[in-house]
Design a protein around this motif. Structure first.
Motif, PDB file in Angstrom:
ATOM      1  N   HIS A 319       0.836  -1.194   0.000  1.00 26.81           N
ATOM      2  CA  HIS A 319       0.000   0.000   0.000  1.00 26.81           C
ATOM      3  C   HIS A 319       0.873   1.248   0.000  1.00 26.81           C
ATOM      4  N   LEU A 320       0.242   2.364  -0.255  1.00 23.87           N
ATOM      5  CA  LEU A 320       0.936   3.652  -0.274  1.00 23.87           C
ATOM      6  C   LEU A 320       1.555   3.945   1.090  1.00 23.87           C
ATOM      7  N   GLN A 321       2.826   4.311   1.087  1.00 24.97           N
ATOM      8  CA  GLN A 321       3.485   4.752   2.324  1.00 24.97           C
ATOM      9  C   GLN A 321       3.138   6.227   2.525  1.00 24.97           C
ATOM     10  N   LYS A 322       2.330   6.513   3.530  1.00 23.47           N
ATOM     11  CA  LYS A 322       1.862   7.883   3.796  1.00 23.47           C
ATOM     12  C   LYS A 322       2.796   8.551   4.808  1.00 23.47           C
ATOM     13  N   PHE A 348       1.485  17.134  -0.768  1.00 24.65           N
ATOM     14  CA  PHE A 348       0.301  17.888  -0.303  1.00 24.65           C
ATOM     15  C   PHE A 348       0.789  18.926   0.701  1.00 24.65           C
ATOM     16  N   MET A 349       0.417  20.199   0.469  1.00 23.41           N
ATOM     17  CA  MET A 349       0.856  21.269   1.371  1.00 23.41           C
ATOM     18  C   MET A 349      -0.357  21.945   1.988  1.00 23.41           C
ATOM     19  N   TRP A 419      -4.498  11.203  -0.501  1.00 24.70           N
ATOM     20  CA  TRP A 419      -3.987   9.842  -0.324  1.00 24.70           C
ATOM     21  C   TRP A 419      -4.624   8.899  -1.350  1.00 24.70           C
ATOM     22  N   LEU A 420      -5.938   9.024  -1.544  1.00 21.47           N
ATOM     23  CA  LEU A 420      -6.634   8.148  -2.489  1.00 21.47           C
ATOM     24  C   LEU A 420      -6.163   8.387  -3.925  1.00 21.47           C
ATOM     25  N   PHE A 429       3.849  12.464   0.316  1.00 19.77           N
ATOM     26  CA  PHE A 429       4.167  13.320   1.465  1.00 19.77           C
ATOM     27  C   PHE A 429       3.090  14.387   1.654  1.00 19.77           C
ATOM     28  N   ALA A 430       2.743  14.629   2.909  1.00 19.38           N
ATOM     29  CA  ALA A 430       1.783  15.688   3.242  1.00 19.38           C
ATOM     30  C   ALA A 430       2.356  16.554   4.348  1.00 19.38           C
ATOM     31  N   GLU A 431       2.408  17.861   4.098  1.00 15.43           N
ATOM     32  CA  GLU A 431       2.893  18.824   5.102  1.00 15.43           C
ATOM     33  C   GLU A 431       1.702  19.305   5.924  1.00 15.43           C
TER      34      GLU A 431
END
Length: 540
Positions: A319-322, A348-349, A419-420, A429-431
């Protein structure tokens, strides 16, 4: 030739196609529509004494249909060199691991080497078998089913094993990857089977068919419930039994195109690679137990699934590594995200997200207007005035809390969509500045915090945003302290130096994350092996 006669009585349908009539009236031949069509076109079918060459001809009440069935010549298989994976052999019996894609014995429709051909080459004593077509064979597996089979190397032993199978004294367990997840973790399917009258290559659940019993147990279910690994025990031995029974639960075996297991849009982004990985029904004969001839000692054989089976399991597990990037204000989050974006990673910022939410008519804009009226909005076609809003927040903590209460759910919703959108990637990556405070770190696999000394953070904000020291202290005090924030992180990115060093540290982060993904892969391998050891020998 074998002559068979049938006729359409007045109580039957008034008109019926000739090919359908033959299929329904001569079930003992298990004809397919194409086989019947060939018989008709070759003149083997007479209607009222005359040859009828049209499969679509409509038989009417009272007509006599005569079928002349050609007697098939027995096919004597020849020895051919090929791979036989021996599991056990004692001169009388052979237990082997059949590879997928290999038919067990010759048939008119098979024009490629079979297991029987290979057996004749390696075990010459089978060439004198009374069964010319299927020497040594006491049971069979479908062509694309892999796993354990037992072969009799001695004619006396063959009868012993045949009786054991007939008397249901042989323990047969299978492993299957199936679509979806059954409601019950284990159960028994007791549905009779027979040929599907609409398609003679298929079996079907029918009311008055041959009894068939199958037990199953889920030993692992995918997180998304789109697939399951099940252990199956058959208490009868009908053609395609497991495949039909699992399909009857609406959970067909993956890759079983005949019974609904085709890889299609149900699998979303995984469809493309699954179509390459899944080349057969993922069904494997994993355990075979019976009393050895002469000794009468029970022996249980086990064989792990082949690599193609395991590869699909590992891929479905992937699965996606978040990754959440967080840190106190002024720590350098935006710069880290910019560097990750340069490396072509999905990013994602939160600042960009909030800026978009504040645009005219968007959800954040409407929320603020609904709560504060025109206090922070200068016109219907203008965005939220961030300077005025920032000034108010810096003076009034209640406004800050209320603003977070309004905006955080909107950011979280967009984060979930992000994420989806990128679930087909290996990492994204999400900040999120307030990840721990807002609870948005709960869905992450890794949280990486950015460390920057307080004085350096202040100097950067003073230069970039013209903050006074009092404003900096006020805003910083309304967030979680940097030390506490970093204690909630698994990884730390040092940003106490210049941009050159930060770039090196960001690259190091990506390498650590790649290593963590490889560990997940190794854990999946260990999990699969553990499932084999702890579940297979248990009773169903």
């Amino acid at each position: 030739m074998t002559e068979k006669i049938a006729f359409l009585s007045s109580g039957d349908e008034a008109r019926i196609r000739l090919d359908l009539f033959l299929v329904e009236n001569f079930p003992e031949y298990e004809f397919t529509r194409s086989q019947v069509g060939a018989l008709i076109k070759n003149g083997h079918v007479l209607v009222d004494g005359k040859a009828c060459l049209k499969p679509s001809y409509k038989v009417v009440s009272g007509q006599v249909v005569k079928l002349n069935v050609p007697v098939e010549k027995k096919y004597a298989p020849v020895p051919l060199k090929g791979e036989i994976k021996e599991v056990f052999e004692n001169g009388s019996i052979l237990v082997l691991d059949k590879q997928p894609g290999l038919s067990v014995h010759p048939a008119p429709s098979i024009d490629e080497p079979t297991l029987v051909n290979y057996l004749l080459e390696k075990y010459p004593q089978l060439r004198n078998s009374e069964s010319d077509e299927r020497p040594g064979i006491v049971h069979r597996l479908d062509k694309d089913t892999s796993g354990l089979m037992v072969v009799a190397l001695d004619s006396n032993i063959r009868e012993f094993l045949q009786n054991a199978f007939q008397d249901r004294l042989v323990n047969k367990k299978y492993l299957a990857l199936i679509k979806g997840c059954p409601d019950k973790t284990e159960g028994e399917i007791n549905l009779s089977l027979n040929r599907d009258h609409r398609n003679k290559t298929r079996m079907a659940v029918v009311k008055n068919g041959r009894s068939a019993r199958t037990k199953y147990k889920i030993i692992y279910a995918g997180v998304d419930k789109k697939w399951s690994l099940v252990l199956v025990q058959i208490l009868t031995g009908r053609t395609h039994q497991i495949r039909v029974h699992m399909s009857s639960l609406r959970h067909p075996v993956l890759g079983d195109n005949l019974y609904g297991g085709k890889i299609d849009s149900f699998w979303g982004y995984k469809k493309k690679l699954l179509q390459k990985l899944v080349k057969r029904q993922l069904l494997h004969s994993i355990e075979l137990g019976f009393n050895l001839p002469h000794t009468d000692k029970y022996h249980l054989f086990f064989q792990a699934p082949p690599k193609d089976f395991q590869r699909v399991f590992f891929y479905l597990e992937r699965h996606l590594q978040k990754v959440i990037i967080t840190g106190s204000m002024g720590s350098g989050k935006s710069l880290v995200m910019f560097l990750l974006r340069e490396l072509k990673y999905p990013v994602f910022m939160a600042d960009e997200c909030v800026n978009d939410l504040y645009q005219p008519g968007n959800d954040g804009w409407r929320m603020i207007k609904g709560r504060f009226g025109d206090r922070f909005i200068d016109g219907e076609d203008l965005p939220v005035n961030k300077l005025r809003l920032g000034a108010a927040v810096s003076r009034d903590r209640d406004i800050l809390k209320e603003l977070n209460h309004l905006i955080h759910p909107l950011v979280k919703h967009r984060l979930e969509s992000f994420w989806l959108e990128h679930e087909d990637k290996r990492v994204a990556f999400a900040e999120i500045p307030l990840a721990a405070e807002s609870g948005m770190d709960m869905d992450a696999d890794v949280v990486a915090g950015i460390y920057c000394p307080d004085e350096l953070r202040y100097s950067r904000l003073a230069e970039k945003r013209k903050l006074s020291r009092d404003q900096f202290v006020y805003l910083d005090e309304n967030q979680m302290k940097q030390a506490e924030k970093l204690r909630n992180c698994q990884l730390i990115i040092d940003n106490s130096s210049d941009e050159v060093d930060l770039k090196k540290n960001v690259y190091s982060l990506t390498r650590v994350l790649r290593y963590l993904r490889s560990k997940i892969g190794r854990r999946a391998d260990c999990r699969f092996k553990d499932l084999m050891q702890t579940n297979i020998s248990s009773d169903l």
